[in-house]
Design an enzyme around this catalytic site. Sequence first.
Site, PDB file in Angstrom:
ATOM      1  N   ASN A 144       0.682   0.564   6.098  1.00  0.00           N
ATOM      2  CA  ASN A 144       1.303  -0.221   4.852  1.00  0.00           C
ATOM      3  C   ASN A 144       2.002  -1.415   5.646  1.00  0.00           C
ATOM      4  O   ASN A 144       2.969  -1.201   6.596  1.00  0.00           O
ATOM      5  CB  ASN A 144       2.382   0.610   3.831  1.00  0.00           C
ATOM      6  CG  ASN A 144       3.046  -0.476   3.197  1.00  0.00           C
ATOM      7  OD1 ASN A 144       2.295  -1.413   2.638  1.00  0.00           O
ATOM      8  ND2 ASN A 144       4.193  -0.062   2.570  1.00  0.00           N
ATOM      9  N   TRP A 159      -3.514  -2.104  -1.626  1.00  0.00           N
ATOM     10  CA  TRP A 159      -3.425  -3.377  -2.132  1.00  0.00           C
ATOM     11  C   TRP A 159      -3.835  -4.403  -1.116  1.00  0.00           C
ATOM     12  O   TRP A 159      -3.258  -4.636   0.050  1.00  0.00           O
ATOM     13  CB  TRP A 159      -2.070  -3.898  -2.604  1.00  0.00           C
ATOM     14  CG  TRP A 159      -1.911  -5.057  -3.412  1.00  0.00           C
ATOM     15  CD1 TRP A 159      -2.024  -5.311  -4.490  1.00  0.00           C
ATOM     16  CD2 TRP A 159      -1.628  -6.395  -2.818  1.00  0.00           C
ATOM     17  NE1 TRP A 159      -1.841  -6.486  -5.157  1.00  0.00           N
ATOM     18  CE2 TRP A 159      -1.387  -7.410  -3.770  1.00  0.00           C
ATOM     19  CE3 TRP A 159      -1.223  -6.556  -1.600  1.00  0.00           C
ATOM     20  CZ2 TRP A 159      -0.912  -8.535  -3.750  1.00  0.00           C
ATOM     21  CZ3 TRP A 159      -0.799  -8.153  -1.336  1.00  0.00           C
ATOM     22  CH2 TRP A 159      -0.794  -8.992  -2.314  1.00  0.00           C
ATOM     23  N   LYS A 219       4.892 -11.501 -18.517  1.00  0.00           N
ATOM     24  CA  LYS A 219       4.308 -10.334 -19.005  1.00  0.00           C
ATOM     25  C   LYS A 219       2.878 -10.651 -19.474  1.00  0.00           C
ATOM     26  O   LYS A 219       1.953 -10.045 -19.287  1.00  0.00           O
ATOM     27  CB  LYS A 219       4.917  -9.568 -20.233  1.00  0.00           C
ATOM     28  CG  LYS A 219       6.072  -8.989 -19.521  1.00  0.00           C
ATOM     29  CD  LYS A 219       5.839  -7.675 -18.972  1.00  0.00           C
ATOM     30  CE  LYS A 219       6.967  -7.252 -17.795  1.00  0.00           C
ATOM     31  NZ  LYS A 219       7.027  -8.018 -16.573  1.00  0.00           N
ATOM     32  N   CYS A 235       0.674  -1.282  -0.017  1.00  0.00           N
ATOM     33  CA  CYS A 235       0.014   0.019  -0.006  1.00  0.00           C
ATOM     34  C   CYS A 235       0.903   1.234   0.211  1.00  0.00           C
ATOM     35  O   CYS A 235       2.033   1.195   0.311  1.00  0.00           O
ATOM     36  CB  CYS A 235      -0.789  -0.028   1.217  1.00  0.00           C
ATOM     37  SG  CYS A 235      -2.031  -1.596   1.389  1.00  0.00           S
ATOM     38  N   GLU A 257       0.499 -11.248 -16.565  1.00  0.00           N
ATOM     39  CA  GLU A 257       0.083 -10.093 -15.717  1.00  0.00           C
ATOM     40  C   GLU A 257      -0.822  -9.351 -16.309  1.00  0.00           C
ATOM     41  O   GLU A 257      -1.836  -8.573 -15.844  1.00  0.00           O
ATOM     42  CB  GLU A 257       1.599  -9.317 -15.662  1.00  0.00           C
ATOM     43  CG  GLU A 257       2.490  -9.860 -14.619  1.00  0.00           C
ATOM     44  CD  GLU A 257       3.617  -8.887 -14.520  1.00  0.00           C
ATOM     45  OE1 GLU A 257       4.358  -8.870 -13.502  1.00  0.00           O
ATOM     46  OE2 GLU A 257       4.135  -8.500 -15.607  1.00  0.00           O
ATOM     47  N   LYS A 300       3.194  -2.478  -7.878  1.00  0.00           N
ATOM     48  CA  LYS A 300       4.389  -2.300  -8.480  1.00  0.00           C
ATOM     49  C   LYS A 300       5.701  -2.483  -7.298  1.00  0.00           C
ATOM     50  O   LYS A 300       6.645  -3.123  -7.769  1.00  0.00           O
ATOM     51  CB  LYS A 300       4.653  -0.773  -8.804  1.00  0.00           C
ATOM     52  CG  LYS A 300       5.875  -0.383  -9.768  1.00  0.00           C
ATOM     53  CD  LYS A 300       5.873  -0.951 -10.973  1.00  0.00           C
ATOM     54  CE  LYS A 300       6.826  -0.291 -11.802  1.00  0.00           C
ATOM     55  NZ  LYS A 300       7.185  -1.230 -13.026  1.00  0.00           N
ATOM     56  N   HIS A 344       9.593 -34.090 -21.900  1.00  0.00           N
ATOM     57  CA  HIS A 344       9.546 -34.686 -20.439  1.00  0.00           C
ATOM     58  C   HIS A 344       8.417 -34.389 -19.789  1.00  0.00           C
ATOM     59  O   HIS A 344       8.423 -34.271 -18.381  1.00  0.00           O
ATOM     60  CB  HIS A 344      10.976 -34.188 -19.676  1.00  0.00           C
ATOM     61  CG  HIS A 344      12.239 -34.594 -20.256  1.00  0.00           C
ATOM     62  ND1 HIS A 344      12.605 -35.842 -20.202  1.00  0.00           N
ATOM     63  CD2 HIS A 344      13.088 -33.917 -20.966  1.00  0.00           C
ATOM     64  CE1 HIS A 344      13.766 -35.874 -20.694  1.00  0.00           C
ATOM     65  NE2 HIS A 344      13.966 -34.778 -21.228  1.00  0.00           N
TER      66      HIS A 344
END
Length: 594
Positions: A103, A77, A482, A2, A485, A589, A501
């Site tokens: 946070n 978050w 990427k 956060c 995400e 981030k 395999h």
Amino acid sequence: MCGIVACLNEGPATGYLLPALRRLEYRGYDSVGIAVTTQDGAVARLRSVERIDALEAAVLRWAGAPLGGAGIGHTRWATHGGVSTANAHPLSDCSHRINLVHNGIIENAGLLRRRLERSGHRFESAVDSEVICHLIEDQLCDAGDPLLAVRRALSLLEGSWAIAVLDAASGRIIVSCHRSPLLLAHTASAVLVASDIAAVGEWVERFRVVDDGDVLELSDVEQHGQSTAGATVFGKTGGVGSVETPGLGGYVDYMAKEIDEQPTAVARLLAELADGVADGSLWRGLSMPAFERLRVVGCGTSLNAGHVIANLVRRFGGVPACLTVASEANSEVVEPDTLCLAISQSGETADVLRAVTTCAQPGTLLGLTNNSHSTLARSADAFLSCNAGPEIGVAATKTFVCQVIAGCALMISALIAVGRLSTSSAAGLVDTMESLPQRLAKATAAAASVVPDIAEKYCTAPGFIYIARGTGVPYAAEGALKLKELTYRWAEHYPAGELKHGPLALIGSGTPVVAVRGADKKLAANIAEVEVRGGHVVSVGTAESTIPVQADLAAPWGPLECIVPLQMLARTIGLTLGWDVDKPRNLAKSVTVE
């Protein structure tokens, strides 16, 4: 994860809080809120499960007494409790006197909550942070003074925190941190506290990092700060990677802008580092001891960058190198004479910071980060900035490329300094490195002409497989990351030789398989294995590839140019599916919780 901000201002606090929260949104965007004093002596608490625009609209609609100059803010978050207005910060105690943003994670929150509920406290949220409000409320009954009450409450906590507390009764703001970043800065009229200099860099020239254990009152910081007198004060220049939040400059999203900025970012980085590579002075300038082994510690994209760096050290220096997933480092056995290279874009990654306490021997911790004033940079024995500049998109692009270049440049310099690489060989590597800005620019142009059609063709595919061999494997890993995400589709990467395999069972008619071409010619046989089973191969790297970026396959860092189309492919599919590619769901981030 956060972001928090606090302000004590002569004018309205919202003039600082709202812009600062917008700049901190990369740290979490599940909800956002502020608590601000009002001119009639109360506190207005405004919260939203939407983005900053919704909070700004709520402030404009505020019909109560004018908002005052003391306030705290938070962008979340979610860790504990779902995404709801009740779980949004600022949180409050039973009487709504104590307003708090936090946070971190309170590890003994469950035990504390049960004790508080038994003593009559009423909880309004499912958030671990709320226990701090009620603990402060309890301590106020005995201590009387909010500053002392906060100190006593914090002594009962286990875990990590950066907090800002607004006392409605007095308008006083108290802040503290433990294993979570917080900084303090001043303007001519305001005292500001934030999780990141990016939040307040527009207004301040100098700041200081709040030390673990500090409990500071904003109205009288010099008097109450436990370590203020000896604190280091920083200028906001000199390697802070995120002082300014740049505008879009005509781009649709920050990710597109940051992909296009990669050649410029690499050119700037090389201008700073290249002269110290071939003569070993870049490494010697860090005053680190010689090493016989390399251990790279990181998470996600940073670990993929570390994989590239480890490959170079093995190939050109004959140095044993291993990769450690930071969250799994507690069981590692570290051999003598091991250099620990810890990589974190923000320098605040909690898993990395915890890992280096077990993976690094005294005097051997080297940090690689995009923030020169971060916890990692300050705690490492030496650090190097990847100097990527501000990166707003949550999915890393130019920070990855700059981590690869900075790390490889440093390791080439180190191999020279310890006698494992000749100066003539290093000079050739530097020449190759200095061609990268132009090569990345060409790769960007080449990919732009073909990626949109490929993305349209495969945007409905439920999943993707990425394959490579040798030096291409880290780029396959980063490409798959990427895609996960930004598109919310499954994507897995494998060394191509591993297909037979087990993973080959996943290949069916039409399965998209992205092949990152490197120097290993055996990849052609693996591609044939996919195609004969009906898989659709999208190859990247050589002139004859589906995406012909003409990567330098012989480069010691592998086919770096291939990462550009992989970034663009993930972004384009994400946009086609209607997602916000700058702020993908469930992600942030700066990962400041374990």
